[in-house]
Scaffold this motif. Structure first.
Motif, PDB file in Angstrom:
ATOM      1  N   ARG A  78       0.842  -1.196   0.000  1.00 44.49           N
ATOM      2  CA  ARG A  78       0.000   0.000   0.000  1.00 44.49           C
ATOM      3  C   ARG A  78       0.878   1.247   0.000  1.00 44.49           C
ATOM      4  O   ARG A  78       2.086   1.191   0.197  1.00 44.49           O
ATOM      5  N   ARG A 107      -5.651  -0.982  -8.457  1.00 40.87           N
ATOM      6  CA  ARG A 107      -6.486  -0.706  -7.285  1.00 40.87           C
ATOM      7  C   ARG A 107      -7.223  -1.962  -6.863  1.00 40.87           C
ATOM      8  O   ARG A 107      -7.664  -2.741  -7.690  1.00 40.87           O
ATOM      9  N   ASN A 120     -11.632  -2.255  -2.852  1.00 42.22           N
ATOM     10  CA  ASN A 120     -11.969  -1.201  -1.887  1.00 42.22           C
ATOM     11  C   ASN A 120     -11.369   0.158  -2.271  1.00 42.22           C
ATOM     12  O   ASN A 120     -11.517   1.132  -1.555  1.00 42.22           O
ATOM     13  N   TYR A 170      -8.133   0.941  -2.604  1.00 39.31           N
ATOM     14  CA  TYR A 170      -6.750   1.144  -2.180  1.00 39.31           C
ATOM     15  C   TYR A 170      -5.795   0.894  -3.337  1.00 39.31           C
ATOM     16  O   TYR A 170      -5.978  -0.032  -4.125  1.00 39.31           O
ATOM     17  N   ARG A 171      -4.785   1.739  -3.400  1.00 37.46           N
ATOM     18  CA  ARG A 171      -3.739   1.548  -4.406  1.00 37.46           C
ATOM     19  C   ARG A 171      -2.880   0.349  -4.018  1.00 37.46           C
ATOM     20  O   ARG A 171      -2.576   0.162  -2.845  1.00 37.46           O
TER      21      ARG A 171
END
Length: 135
Positions: A2, A31, A34, A36-37
């Motif tokens: 992350r 991604r 959700n 998030y990267r």
């Protein structure tokens, strides 16, 4: 990994990672569902490269150009050499300008000793004189 992990690994702030993404220096990460990267080792390598370039005071445009060359590794490196030669020339110009500035500051400092009060400060007087001359 992350964004926080990538940032910590590279020794930068998460906002720096996002900034380099917006500038196109880091490829967009995948991604998760959700949102998030998700960064890879390749992102870490790119970020480390960018950091080393910034330490050398290379501009974002220069870094982008170097990355383009890195992404096409079978071309001659003459363009990379030219880019660095130009950067060296720029650094030398800045050094010359800073040396001139240092000379001016030393001369300015010599115009006042520590025993004076501010109202008779030679430094402030000379700065004011220069301001008047430039108008």
């Amino acid at each position: 990994m992350r964004i926080g992990q990538l940032a910590e690994l590279a020794g930068v702030d998460t906002q720096t990672v996002r900034f380099y993404e917006r500038q196109g220096l880091l490829p967009p990460p995948d991604r998760q569902e959700n949102g998030y990267r998700v960064y890879t080792e390749k992102h870490g390598e790119r970020l480390a490269f960018i950091r080393r370039c910034r330490i050398l005071d290379l501009s974002l445009a220069e870094i982008h150009e170097l990355q383009r060359h890195q992404d096409d590794p079978h071309q001659p490196c003459a363009a990379v050499n030219a880019l660095l030669d130009e950067h060296i020339s720029h650094v030398r110009s800045r050094i010359t300008a800073l040396q001139t500035l240092e000379t001016q500051l030393v001369s300015l400092r010599a115009s006042c000793n520590d025993g004076r009060e501010v109202e008779t400060c030679g430094i402030l007087a000379r700065i004011n004189e220069e301001s008047v001359r430039q108008q």
